[in-house]
Design a protein around this motif. Sequence first.
Motif, PDB file in Angstrom:
ATOM      1  N   LEU A  36      -1.437   8.111  16.134  1.00 11.13           N
ATOM      2  CA  LEU A  36      -0.351   6.584  16.473  1.00 11.13           C
ATOM      3  C   LEU A  36       0.913   7.514  16.525  1.00 11.13           C
ATOM      4  N   ARG A  37       2.011   7.924  16.807  1.00 13.48           N
ATOM      5  CA  ARG A  37       3.094   8.314  16.559  1.00 13.48           C
ATOM      6  C   ARG A  37       4.907   7.895  15.253  1.00 13.48           C
TER       7      ARG A  37
ATOM      8  N   ASP B   9       9.358  -4.923   6.861  1.00 16.23           N
ATOM      9  CA  ASP B   9      11.525  -4.832   7.611  1.00 16.23           C
ATOM     10  C   ASP B   9      11.519  -3.145   8.606  1.00 16.23           C
TER      11      ASP B   9
ATOM     12  N   ARG C 103       0.501  -1.388   0.100  1.00 17.50           N
ATOM     13  CA  ARG C 103      -0.084   0.221  -0.159  1.00 17.50           C
ATOM     14  C   ARG C 103       0.745   1.231   0.047  1.00 17.50           C
TER      15      ARG C 103
ATOM     16  N   ARG D 142      18.158  -0.589   2.270  1.00 16.38           N
ATOM     17  CA  ARG D 142      17.271  -1.699   3.109  1.00 16.38           C
ATOM     18  C   ARG D 142      17.999  -2.088   4.114  1.00 16.38           C
TER      19      ARG D 142
ATOM     20  N   SER E  48      16.606  -0.956   7.652  1.00 16.68           N
ATOM     21  CA  SER E  48      15.839  -1.575   8.529  1.00 16.68           C
ATOM     22  C   SER E  48      17.033  -1.498   9.959  1.00 16.68           C
TER      23      SER E  48
ATOM     24  N   ARG F  29      -1.275   3.666   5.751  1.00 18.27           N
ATOM     25  CA  ARG F  29      -1.885   3.357   6.827  1.00 18.27           C
ATOM     26  C   ARG F  29      -1.597   4.738   7.957  1.00 18.27           C
TER      27      ARG F  29
ATOM     28  N   PRO G   2       8.290  -3.606  12.017  1.00 19.47           N
ATOM     29  CA  PRO G   2       7.582  -4.433  13.340  1.00 19.47           C
ATOM     30  C   PRO G   2       7.886  -6.278  12.954  1.00 19.47           C
ATOM     31  N   GLN G   3       8.538  -6.667  12.281  1.00 17.72           N
ATOM     32  CA  GLN G   3       9.243  -8.038  11.770  1.00 17.72           C
ATOM     33  C   GLN G   3       8.878  -8.854  12.809  1.00 17.72           C
ATOM     34  N   LYS G   4       9.700  -8.961  14.444  1.00 19.35           N
ATOM     35  CA  LYS G   4       9.867  -9.693  14.974  1.00 19.35           C
ATOM     36  C   LYS G   4       8.434  -9.616  16.148  1.00 19.35           C
ATOM     37  N   PHE G   5       7.158  -8.745  16.054  1.00 22.20           N
ATOM     38  CA  PHE G   5       6.118  -8.988  16.182  1.00 22.20           C
ATOM     39  C   PHE G   5       4.914  -9.468  15.621  1.00 22.20           C
ATOM     40  N   VAL G   6       5.083  -9.617  14.445  1.00 21.66           N
ATOM     41  CA  VAL G   6       4.180  -9.982  13.495  1.00 21.66           C
ATOM     42  C   VAL G   6       4.332 -11.372  13.244  1.00 21.66           C
ATOM     43  N   TYR G   7       3.285 -13.174  13.610  1.00 25.37           N
ATOM     44  CA  TYR G   7       3.187 -13.642  13.565  1.00 25.37           C
ATOM     45  C   TYR G   7       1.777 -14.755  13.082  1.00 25.37           C
ATOM     46  N   GLU G   8       1.939 -14.239  11.903  1.00 23.93           N
ATOM     47  CA  GLU G   8       0.654 -14.786  10.868  1.00 23.93           C
ATOM     48  C   GLU G   8      -0.450 -15.959  10.657  1.00 23.93           C
TER      49      GLU G   8
END
Lengths: 382, 326
Positions: free
Chosen positions: A170-171, A201, A138, A366, A370, A165, A376-382
């Motif tokens: 948010l900040r 990333d 997006r 990158r 990064s 988004r 937030p890769q470490k936070f996201v577990y789909e």
Amino acid sequence: MSEGRLAINRLRERLPVDGAAIDRFVARYGAPIIEGERATFLFRGEVDEVRVRHRVVGLADPMPMKRLPDTDLWAVTTELPTGSRVEYQLETRHGDHYETFNDPLNQRVAHSPMGSSSVCAATGYEVPDWVHHDPEARPGELVEDTLRSKALRREQPVKLYLPARYNPALRYPLLVVHDGTDYLDYAAMKTVLDNLIHRLDVAPLVAAFVPPRDRLREYPNYAPHARFIARELLPTLAERLPLIDDPHARALMGSSFGGIASLSTAVRYPGVFGSLFLQSASLVFTDIGTDHGGGPAFDPVVKFVNRYRAKPTAPVERIFMSCGTYEPLITPNRSMVPVFRGAGMTVKYVEARDGHNWEDWRDRLRDGLSWLFPGPQKFVYE
Amino acid sequence: MRTVLLGPQRFMTTAGTALRSLGVDGPVATINAGWEEREDVVDELDTVLGGDTRHLRLYHRSLDVITKDEVFGAAALAFRDRHDALLSLYRLRLQNAMDGVYAVQRRTREAEGRARGEATAYSALDDSIEVVRHVDQWYAAQLKSLYAELDAASPIDASSVIGWHRGELADLLGQAAAVVLTGGHVGTLLRTLRLFAIRIPDEVPVVAWSAGAMALTERVVLFHDHGPEGNTEAEVFDRGLRRVRGLVALPHARRRLRLDDRDRCAVMARRFTDQHCVLLDDGTALELTADGGLPLGARILGIDGAIHELGAPNGSHGANGRGAVS
């Protein structure tokens, strides 16, 4: 691969050949011909001399081509290590007339504010997939803005990147980009930000792309520029946008002279920014004497860097540095890593087999973004 | 108490089967706040779960709270800033502590070839891992203080907006025959669960995957060995709902961890030695036993850095589940 097995040498062994055979050769191999860690540059034409112009430290510049006997084909073969990427042009002489132009046999071209150049990519070099438009990512939004700067005594345009988004509830961290318009035009930075944020990333961030007016004057340690960034741009953006109010969430970025502008601004306003992203920064200095070899434009740079080296400070916590191994600035950049570390800053330094150009800086985005703004890769577990 | 932990549902969908295996009769409450702004995109989820769903919409409710309750909004943002600052310090300390562990581990391996000094080397390794645990505990204690400050700055009971949402959520949960927690952003999921004080009654069956499974545990550990910034150490992030005890959930382990690096895996297992590090990869479905334990066959990291199956001859568990896994 041995020299004798190169395509150009196989052609030499078949000489004499007619024009149609040369046509087939060029059509088959293209140009430059990459064979293992060898690159063969080609040119066809009735001229007196042909040379490859480039800025690769370590290789002869210019690099003369040799004409294949009884043909209009010129060639030169050089070493090109795996992963290399080189920008070049061809220079011909016809009598007293010299001409420099992009390689007509090579469609691959890189653009910059100075014009365009042909690109020779060695085995192992690939354009990162995240620099191309990804329809699934997006898009963020670029917003044109203008600030009245007392420090610079002018209206200063700024392009603001708001991530996809974007939500005022948010900040966001802030990245201030020197030569901002060039980063957008020649390093695809909006697309890169869109993609890297989409891939988790890089953290969603706000970027302020700031173009200079008189770059050579404003970027090497110029007090009004630093005042504009730290005392005008920053508070204005903090007022208008939901930014994280903490130095660790603010970074200055720039390449070449833009790197000096970033460092010198941070040095003038220590603790305001938490990190720097320096790409091929013009960190030129002298250890003895005054001959720095950079010409008059570098005089204020050398003065600033010499002064900093004499008394290094830690104006930020972290620095991400990148430099091309083929550019003349590689030595000063390498030399400054221990100086920055010795001053107490955390430094991540990367090199690439590339030169002082926008695609090199694009390809390192990158790594730098990064590290400075982990997503937030470490936070996201789909 | 019936609880099923699943692997990720992206490539292999097992949630519907798991739900049916529980024999649920009635509406299913879904918690998919980890999907953040995609929270309302639930067509596929509805299809998989059979259609009779009640979406709790915790993420959207949290935005509603932040927008309408200025006092809480300001306190929450301040908390987030302070939490970020704490995480930054924690990561700094953690990295240094882990560097020490790996350095000692290398020396320990060298010592294996020489009888002399072996005991000292192993003792140094244990002690260096204890340093890491100490850093983890320090972080957890600091986070607890931050939560206390947040509660003091903006008592949740005083917020009519939060109270209203909590009331509605209690009704929805009260009607639920089962609860499903999906994956997504585990930080967002935990924040919203905490904000709305979600408590899932023991008698209500739960199916959870990925971030949802992590949120059910006592200690949520973040990990990713293949991020663009290179190896980063697994970090303790927060407390979960504590419905599931004695395990650290590792969703997508095969994709996110360097499982072939046994030294690294061994350190992870030893760091969380009081709990099982459970792999939740594609296709995994673990229904916990009646006493909340892991079922036989659950794949866990052993302190030797290898993957073991509980109950297998080389992986049967002792008193704390780790005795024979070495």
